[in-house]
Structure formats: C-alpha cells, structure tokens
Enzyme design. Structure first.
Site, PDB file in Angstrom:
ATOM      1  N   TYR A  36     -23.605  -0.490  -3.988  1.00 58.88           N
ATOM      2  CA  TYR A  36     -24.605  -1.533  -4.206  1.00 58.88           C
ATOM      3  C   TYR A  36     -25.590  -1.588  -3.049  1.00 58.88           C
ATOM      4  CZ  TYR A  36     -22.284  -4.709  -0.858  1.00 58.88           C
ATOM      5  OH  TYR A  36     -21.767  -5.284   0.270  1.00 58.88           O
ATOM      6  N   ARG A  55     -30.446   4.286   2.228  1.00 55.94           N
ATOM      7  CA  ARG A  55     -29.018   3.997   2.400  1.00 55.94           C
ATOM      8  C   ARG A  55     -28.306   4.038   1.050  1.00 55.94           C
ATOM      9  NH1 ARG A  55     -26.955  -1.564   5.085  1.00 55.94           N
ATOM     10  NH2 ARG A  55     -27.874  -2.437   3.178  1.00 55.94           N
ATOM     11  N   ARG A 103      -9.385   4.347 -18.972  1.00 54.66           N
ATOM     12  CA  ARG A 103      -8.920   4.150 -17.597  1.00 54.66           C
ATOM     13  C   ARG A 103      -8.141   5.363 -17.087  1.00 54.66           C
ATOM     14  NH1 ARG A 103      -4.792   2.650 -14.466  1.00 54.66           N
ATOM     15  NH2 ARG A 103      -5.267   1.429 -12.605  1.00 54.66           N
ATOM     16  N   LYS A 150     -21.562   1.761   1.172  1.00 49.53           N
ATOM     17  CA  LYS A 150     -21.750   0.373   0.713  1.00 49.53           C
ATOM     18  C   LYS A 150     -21.119   0.244  -0.672  1.00 49.53           C
ATOM     19  CE  LYS A 150     -25.233  -3.270   1.051  1.00 49.53           C
ATOM     20  NZ  LYS A 150     -24.396  -4.209   1.781  1.00 49.53           N
ATOM     21  N   GLU A 182     -17.158  -4.491  13.176  1.00 49.94           N
ATOM     22  CA  GLU A 182     -18.255  -5.313  12.654  1.00 49.94           C
ATOM     23  C   GLU A 182     -17.689  -6.582  12.042  1.00 49.94           C
ATOM     24  OE1 GLU A 182     -20.224  -3.175   9.460  1.00 49.94           O
ATOM     25  OE2 GLU A 182     -18.306  -2.558   8.620  1.00 49.94           O
TER      26      GLU A 182
HETATM   27  N1  PMP Z   1     -21.720  -4.463   7.625  1.00 52.76           N
HETATM   28  C1  PMP Z   1     -21.207  -4.814   6.440  1.00 52.76           C
HETATM   29  C2  PMP Z   1     -19.769  -4.548   6.159  1.00 52.76           C
HETATM   30  C3  PMP Z   1     -22.013  -5.451   5.474  1.00 52.76           C
HETATM   31  O1  PMP Z   1     -21.503  -5.802   4.282  1.00 52.76           O
HETATM   32  C4  PMP Z   1     -23.362  -5.742   5.803  1.00 52.76           C
HETATM   33  C5  PMP Z   1     -24.236  -6.487   4.836  1.00 52.76           C
HETATM   34  N2  PMP Z   1     -24.574  -5.707   3.749  1.00 52.76           N
HETATM   35  C6  PMP Z   1     -23.857  -5.323   7.045  1.00 52.76           C
HETATM   36  C7  PMP Z   1     -23.004  -4.701   7.929  1.00 52.76           C
HETATM   37  C8  PMP Z   1     -25.301  -5.571   7.432  1.00 52.76           C
HETATM   38  O2  PMP Z   1     -26.163  -4.750   6.686  1.00 52.76           O
HETATM   39  P1  PMP Z   1     -27.679  -5.179   6.396  1.00 52.76           P
HETATM   40  O3  PMP Z   1     -28.342  -5.392   7.716  1.00 52.76           O
HETATM   41  O4  PMP Z   1     -28.262  -4.035   5.658  1.00 52.76           O
HETATM   42  O5  PMP Z   1     -27.586  -6.412   5.564  1.00 52.76           O
END
Ligand code: PMP
Length: 286
Positions: A36, A55, A103, A150, A182
C-alpha cells in the site's frame, strides 16, 4: 462531505466508499498479501508524489507483484479522488493485493490484482501536539525482517501501537537486538550534540518519504546529519527525539518510558525542521 459517500476507486471504477465490495477470497483479506501507499495532499496537491510512486513500485517489485497502474494511471486516480472531495488537505491511501483466488499460499496463476484507492480528510498535527510533544514507550521489535516493504500485513504494527495506547503513549520506539529501528508507523530521529541521527535504511525499517525529506532539510539548514545504528542507551540519553510520518509530519517526542527526553520540551533542532517543513507545505498553496 459525508465520509461513507466519498468516492473511492476499485478495479477501474469510481463509487462511494460505503458501496465498495471485495471478495472474502481476496488474498489481501486472507493472507495480507499486498502492498500500500499513503500520500499526503496539501491544498489539493500531492506532496512528494514521485517519491511515493517510486516507493510503491519498489514494494510491488519486492513481492513479485505488478504495480497494476502506470504512473499516469496512479496520478489520474489520485487527481480524480481529490477532485471528488472538498477537504483542503487529504491523504490518499491505495493498496494492491494479489487478487482473488482459491486459498493456496503460492502465487495464483493469471489472477488480476485487486486495486483500491480512497481519500480521507487530513487534519494536520494540532498546535498542542507540536508544542507539547509526544510520549513514546520502548518495545522489542517483534516484526518480520522485511520492514522495508510497505506491506498490508500490519499485525506487528497494530500490536505495537496498541501496546503504546495501553501505556498511555502516542507511539513506540522499537529496538531490535538493542538498536533503534522505528515507530509502529513512523520513522524516529535522535539529536545528539546538534547532529540529527537516523537509523540506516536497511531491511529493518520502512524508509519513510519523510526520511529523504528530513535529510534534505538538514542539508539546506546546515544541520549535521548522520546515518548510523543507535543503541537504546544513546536514545535514552539524547538531547532530542522526533518522529516523522505522512500524517504526523514531524513531531517532537518529549517523554520516553515516562522520563523526559533532553529538557523535556520540544528542542531547537525540532523547531528548525518544523519551520522548514511548514514552509515547504505552504509553498504548495499556490
Ligand atoms: N515506518 C513505518 C513502519 C511506517 O508505517 C511509516 C508510515 N507509513 C513510516 C515509517 C513513515 O513513512 P512516511 O514518511 O512515508 O509516512
């Protein structure tokens, strides 16, 4: 506009969000097999759209999925959704899954992807959040080893954020093997001795679109910027902590595990970056 009536895009059609339907056999629903993107839109203009597209294309490549639409196609979906909603600021969410199939874990043959996009009104971080800052709690990073994708498989992020909520905090600071990775849905930044320090862009974090943006802002402002691993002890003793994400932009973290970060107030490096961030957004006003 009434939220369930806002238009969304599903497999080539535009229809009200409340009427959009997918199959229970969709691999996004069954396996979390999809990726996404979330693009902030200010003054009705997408911010760093090319970066989000790049991305997204990378995420699809990494999971062996086609991007479904080409760049012009994504652009026209975003433009049409934004035009169909009256909010000044929005964020557009889109996802592509590996489609509907019996599935079975392995990829299905000849199955078209499911392509979905929607927009929501975006309330920018409040003055209170900017001035008072956020509270964060530390937590072991229990997610998988491809956090650079993502993916819509977000259970790890959901459990981490719920942990923060239950602790009365706004976000987690996740640590893997003793090093900062993070937040649940944000990148984290430490400031030590005036230098902004970011964890490396490897498979253990999602490289936020704001990651590159903050690096650019630091360069423009003459703020020293360093990429390296940060121990938990270094994070606990830093002068400032900040987080970035599309929806939280850049915000100061003033408490970590209940203890003040630095002075316990938003710091001077945050203030500079926040001002530069706002300036970039205001430039979109046109
Ligand atoms: N790390 C993670 C795990 C995230 O889900 C996000 C938000 N999408 C970010 C970092 C920050 O990414 P962005 O600056 O593109 O929102």
């Amino acid at each position: 506009m009434d939220w369930p009536r806002t238009p969304c895009y599903l497999n080539g059609e535009y229809l009200p969000l409340a009427e959009a339907r997918i199959s229970v056999l969709d691999r996004g629903f069954i396996f979390g097999d999809g990726v996404y993107e979330v693009v902030p839109v200010y003054y009705r203009r997408p911010f760093r759209f090319e970066h989000h597209l790049a991305r997204f294309e990378r995420s699809t490549r990494e999971i062996g999925l086609a991007s479904a639409l080409d760049r012009a196609g994504w652009q026209s979906v975003v433009e049409r959704l934004v035009a169909g909603t009256d909010a000044e600021h929005q964020f557009v969410y889109w996802q592509v899954t590996r489609g509907v199939a019996r599935r079975d874990f392995a990829f299905p043959a000849d199955t078209p992807p499911t392509v979905f996009a929607m927009t929501s009104p975006f309330t920018r971080p409040s003055r209170e959040q900017r001035e008072q800052g956020l509270r964060v709690v530390s937590r072991a990073d229990e997610r998988w080893l491809r956090c650079d994708i993502k993916s819509v498989s977000l259970l790890g992020a959901v459990l981490a954020r719920q942990y923060a909520t239950e602790q009365g905090a706004d976000e987690v600071a996740q640590f893997r093997d003793g090093f900062l990775t993070e937040g649940s849905s944000s990148n984290l930044w430490a400031v030590r001795g005036g230098t902004v320090i970011a964890p490396p862009r490897d498979r253990l974090i999602l490289e936020g679109i704001r990651y590159g943006f903050v690096a650019e802002l630091c360069a423009a402002l003459g703020v020293p910027f360093e990429v390296r691993r940060l121990t938990q002890a270094e994070v606990e003793s830093c002068d400032e902590l900040m987080l970035t994400s599309a929806t939280r932009e850049i915000l100061p973290i003033v408490r970590l595990d209940g203890r003040p970060v630095g002075s316990g107030r938003p710091g001077p490096v945050y203030a500079k970056l926040r001002a530069a961030y706002d300036e970039a957004i205001e430039a979109l006003r046109g």
